[in-house]
Design a protein around this motif. Structure first.
Motif, PDB file in Angstrom:
ATOM      1  N   PRO A  22      13.163  16.904  16.417  1.00  0.00           N
ATOM      2  CA  PRO A  22      14.053  17.002  15.264  1.00  0.00           C
ATOM      3  C   PRO A  22      14.918  15.753  15.247  1.00  0.00           C
ATOM      4  O   PRO A  22      15.136  15.142  16.297  1.00  0.00           O
ATOM      5  CB  PRO A  22      14.907  18.232  15.585  1.00  0.00           C
ATOM      6  N   CYS A  23      15.374  15.317  14.084  1.00  0.00           N
ATOM      7  CA  CYS A  23      16.223  14.126  14.061  1.00  0.00           C
ATOM      8  C   CYS A  23      17.281  14.241  12.973  1.00  0.00           C
ATOM      9  O   CYS A  23      17.192  15.078  12.080  1.00  0.00           O
ATOM     10  CB  CYS A  23      15.385  12.865  13.873  1.00  0.00           C
ATOM     11  N   SER A  24      18.271  13.361  13.078  1.00  0.00           N
ATOM     12  CA  SER A  24      19.328  13.313  12.070  1.00  0.00           C
ATOM     13  C   SER A  24      18.809  12.638  10.814  1.00  0.00           C
ATOM     14  O   SER A  24      17.804  11.923  10.842  1.00  0.00           O
ATOM     15  CB  SER A  24      20.519  12.541  12.615  1.00  0.00           C
ATOM     16  N   CYS A  25      19.549  12.863   9.727  1.00  0.00           N
ATOM     17  CA  CYS A  25      19.205  12.399   8.369  1.00  0.00           C
ATOM     18  C   CYS A  25      18.444  11.070   8.359  1.00  0.00           C
ATOM     19  O   CYS A  25      18.884  10.070   8.920  1.00  0.00           O
ATOM     20  CB  CYS A  25      20.487  12.247   7.565  1.00  0.00           C
ATOM     21  N   LEU A  26      17.288  11.066   7.686  1.00  0.00           N
ATOM     22  CA  LEU A  26      16.458   9.866   7.605  1.00  0.00           C
ATOM     23  C   LEU A  26      16.818   9.005   6.394  1.00  0.00           C
ATOM     24  O   LEU A  26      16.194   7.983   6.145  1.00  0.00           O
ATOM     25  CB  LEU A  26      14.977  10.248   7.552  1.00  0.00           C
ATOM     26  N   GLY A  27      17.811   9.425   5.613  1.00  0.00           N
ATOM     27  CA  GLY A  27      18.224   8.629   4.448  1.00  0.00           C
ATOM     28  C   GLY A  27      17.214   8.677   3.316  1.00  0.00           C
ATOM     29  O   GLY A  27      17.019   7.712   2.591  1.00  0.00           O
ATOM     30  N   ASN A  28      16.555   9.811   3.178  1.00  0.00           N
ATOM     31  CA  ASN A  28      15.533   9.960   2.130  1.00  0.00           C
ATOM     32  C   ASN A  28      15.734  11.309   1.440  1.00  0.00           C
ATOM     33  O   ASN A  28      14.774  11.983   1.072  1.00  0.00           O
ATOM     34  CB  ASN A  28      14.146   9.857   2.788  1.00  0.00           C
ATOM     35  N   CYS A  29      17.015  11.690   1.278  1.00  0.00           N
ATOM     36  CA  CYS A  29      17.380  13.055   0.891  1.00  0.00           C
ATOM     37  C   CYS A  29      16.861  13.453  -0.492  1.00  0.00           C
ATOM     38  O   CYS A  29      16.701  14.629  -0.773  1.00  0.00           O
ATOM     39  CB  CYS A  29      18.898  13.220   0.936  1.00  0.00           C
ATOM     40  N   GLY A  30      16.607  12.473  -1.343  1.00  0.00           N
ATOM     41  CA  GLY A  30      16.071  12.774  -2.676  1.00  0.00           C
ATOM     42  C   GLY A  30      14.653  13.301  -2.595  1.00  0.00           C
ATOM     43  O   GLY A  30      14.139  13.879  -3.543  1.00  0.00           O
ATOM     44  N   GLN A  35       7.816   6.628   6.921  1.00  0.00           N
ATOM     45  CA  GLN A  35       8.519   7.789   6.362  1.00  0.00           C
ATOM     46  C   GLN A  35       7.635   8.549   5.380  1.00  0.00           C
ATOM     47  O   GLN A  35       6.873   7.946   4.625  1.00  0.00           O
ATOM     48  CB  GLN A  35       9.771   7.311   5.606  1.00  0.00           C
ATOM     49  N   MET A  82       9.129  11.507   9.728  1.00  0.00           N
ATOM     50  CA  MET A  82       8.784  10.131  10.020  1.00  0.00           C
ATOM     51  C   MET A  82       7.778  10.140  11.168  1.00  0.00           C
ATOM     52  O   MET A  82       7.958  10.846  12.156  1.00  0.00           O
ATOM     53  CB  MET A  82      10.057   9.375  10.432  1.00  0.00           C
ATOM     54  N   ASP A 118      16.454  17.311  10.303  1.00  0.00           N
ATOM     55  CA  ASP A 118      17.050  18.650  10.262  1.00  0.00           C
ATOM     56  C   ASP A 118      18.452  18.616   9.637  1.00  0.00           C
ATOM     57  O   ASP A 118      19.232  19.544   9.834  1.00  0.00           O
ATOM     58  CB  ASP A 118      17.062  19.305  11.653  1.00  0.00           C
ATOM     59  N   GLU A 147       7.147   4.557  12.546  1.00  0.00           N
ATOM     60  CA  GLU A 147       8.158   3.993  11.648  1.00  0.00           C
ATOM     61  C   GLU A 147       7.867   4.308  10.187  1.00  0.00           C
ATOM     62  O   GLU A 147       8.487   3.777   9.287  1.00  0.00           O
ATOM     63  CB  GLU A 147       8.225   2.471  11.853  1.00  0.00           C
TER      64      GLU A 147
END
Lengths: 162, 422
Positions: free
Chosen positions: A118-126, A137, A132, A81, A135
């Motif tokens: 809901p979770c914080s940024c998964l580091g896959n914003c592109g 993504q 996820m 989110d 484990e």
């Protein structure tokens, strides 16, 4: 009670650490993998293995997003989110999954199959919007794709049960 | 445009250890061990002008120079791969494509710092990156680039991967040290700085993945060649920019530091999506004040971005189009920061939820005129928080007040969000 081989593995991991508690996150993760969540029994076992008090382990367990101190479903679905996913419709994705699962974001389905969080940024914003499952993504998840992925989880569960 | 970090990655998969070696991998380490003293390696990094790529932009060589070499006991290097800043995914891309560059960079940094045990702190969700690193470390060990007496020298090094369980605050270097020690990851008071008293009370350097991955190129080609990869004479080296939001190509690009924001958006990012016009962007990850059309000419380098009122941060650029409500963007960011506050200090634990609550009311059309004063007050007061999380969180709020005052005020006067169709 955890099986002897898991206990031996964890003891080995702890012995390789510079101080015992350095291994705390690894130990909590492995116990969670075994029980499904970090049960009170697991917390007690972790504290004995690490030479910490149960309260010291609790202090760590409650700190981390991916350590669950409450029961979760067989599958945990995290929907990002944060801002990049939000800009491309992450909220709609979360709403669609909640509707499909007939549950609220932050809860587990009545049959115990899926927990939706809901979770914080998964580091896959592109590849926003992202989610996820366990484990694994997933990127560019439209509500339609998200619904398919989650529906497939339940189908798979169904086939193993029968 | 010459690339250092992503040059091997046109195959669209992880570079194998053999491929890396075949293309000159570990030659920098061999050169350093054979021909250079640790002090000379550190001097090259100082001369290169390399500044930290994790967000703060502190000169890397200078950071290393603070580490006393005469204290008893070990020294440590920690690589910070707790990449949890929304809009940032460069370290993941780098490690999924070429983990060996980080392993070699860490070996060089450890040689310079005379460190014999280093850690890589990886966030949750980066299973692929952590797996790649473990394989690379094992392969480097088998080839004599890690372990005891590396390449026949007196230098020995052990690398360990730690996989975290998820909290943004772990990216703050003293919180990271607590997390690695198995303690609750609250930040520590500074001073003492980690360079003097860090991991297990020993001198410790914490560097970002991208920072360390640049070291091999600095040693191979020399500091000047590396520095000149930048687009302007003031800037040094290349930078990974990770683009997201309403542009065509939402990808991670390695670009010369100092390219303008407009060049990055119209060039590699492919411009705005069809039907979208550029309104604003977050220039360097969630904790940086916005840039608008007026900033498209700003060179994306540390000092010019700071001069223009923001921060280069992590290089995570999130682009918004004309239909985006900047109050809603700010609310989304503040929800993140309020959730990720570790709760250690009162200004952050209490202040961020209050800011969130205020923005929620404004966005819902229930804002009052003094809410703007409340926001302004918090921008000031949260500077007194214990660590950089809360002041960073207020970056976008400060940007909202400065650049989108009319939009903010319209929410309050019209008693609704002007961007919502009612």
């Amino acid at each position: 009670m955890i099986p002897e081989n898991l206990k031996a593995n964890l003891e080995q991991r702890i012995a390789a650490a510079i101080t015992h508690r350095e291994a705390a996150v690894d130990v909590m993760k492995e116990l969670q993998r075994h029980y499904g969540w970090l049960t009170d029994e697991a917390l007690e076992e972790a504290s004995q293995l690490l030479g910490l008090s149960p309260l010291q382990v609790e202090e760590l367990a409650t700190f981390y997003e991916m350590i669950y101190r409450r029961p979760v479903g067989r599958h945990v679905v995290h929907v990002c989110d944060s801002v990049s996913c939000w800009a491309l419709g992450g909220e709609t994705l979360l709403e669609s999954l909640a509707k499909l699962l007939e549950t609220e974001s932050g809860s587990t389905t009545a049959d115990g199959a899926v927990t939706l969080l809901p979770c914080s940024c998964l580091g896959n914003c592109g590849e926003a919007p992202c989610m996820m499952v366990g484990e694994k993504q997933y990127g560019r998840v439209t509500p339609e794709i998200g619904v398919q992925i989650v529906a497939a989880l339940r189908l798979r569960d169904g086939s193993t049960n029968s | 445009m010459e690339q250092i970090l992503l040059k091997h990655t046109h195959h669209g998969r992880c570079l194998s250890f053999e491929e890396y070696r075949f293309s000159g991998g570990f030659e920098a380490l061999a050169k350093a061990l054979k021909d250079m003293t640790p002090a000379e390696v550190q001097q090259d990094v100082i001369d290169s002008g390399l500044r930290g790529r994790g967000g703060a932009g502190f000169p890397t060589g200078k950071k290393w120079s603070f580490v006393p070499r005469d204290l008893p006991g070990p020294r440590y290097l920690i690589c910070n791969c707790d990449e949890m800043e929304p809009g940032t995914y460069k370290d993941r891309v780098l490690l999924e494509r070429n983990p060996h560059l980080l392993v070699e960079g860490m070996a060089l940094a450890c040689y310079a710092l005379e460190v014999h045990h280093a850690f890589i702190f990886v966030r949750y969700g980066y299973e692929q990156a952590a797996g790649n690193l473990r394989q690379s470390i094992a392969a480097a060990g088998r080839s004599g680039f890690l372990g005891d007496n590396i390449l026949g020298s007196d230098f020995s090094l052990e690398l360990d991967v730690h996989q975290s369980a998820g909290r943004y605050i772990c990216g703050e270097e003293t919180a990271l040290i607590n997390a690695l020690e198995g303690k609750r990851a609250n930040p520590r008071a500074k001073p003492p700085f980690p360079a003097i008293k860090g991991l297990w009370g020993q001198p410790t350097v914490v560097n970002n993945v991208e920072t360390l991955a640049n070291i091999p190129a600095i040693i191979t080609g020399g500091p000047l060649l590396w520095k000149n990869l930048a687009a302007t004479p003031e800037a040094a080296g290349t930078k990974l920019f990770c683009i997201s939001g309403h542009v065509v190509n939402t990808n991670c690009f390695e670009l010369p530091l100092g390219m303008t924001l407009g060049e990055i958006i119209d060039g590699p990012s492919g411009g705005m999506r069809s039907g979208s016009r550029f309104k604003a962007c977050i220039p360097g990850g969630a904790a940086t004040p916005y840039f608008t059309e007026a900033h498209l000419g700003v060179p994306m380098d540390f000092d010019p971005v700071a001069k223009a009122g923001s921060r280069l941060g992590t290089g995570g650029i999130v682009v918004f189009d004309q239909n985006t409500c900047m109050v809603a963007v700010t609310l989304n960011l503040i929800r993140f920061f309020a959730r990720e506050s570790c709760g250690w200090c009162t200004p952050c634990r209490e202040g961020l939820p209050f800011v969130r609550h205020t923005l929620e009311r404004i966005e819902a059309g229930r804002g009052e005129s003094n809410d703007i004063d409340i926001l302004r007050e918090h921008v000031h007061m949260l500077n007194y928080a214990f660590c950089a999380l809360a002041p960073g969180a207020m970056g976008p709020v400060e940007g909202l007040l400065r650049l989108f005052y009319d939009e903010l005020e319209a929410h309050i006067l019209e008693k609704k969000c002007p961007f919502k169709k009612q």
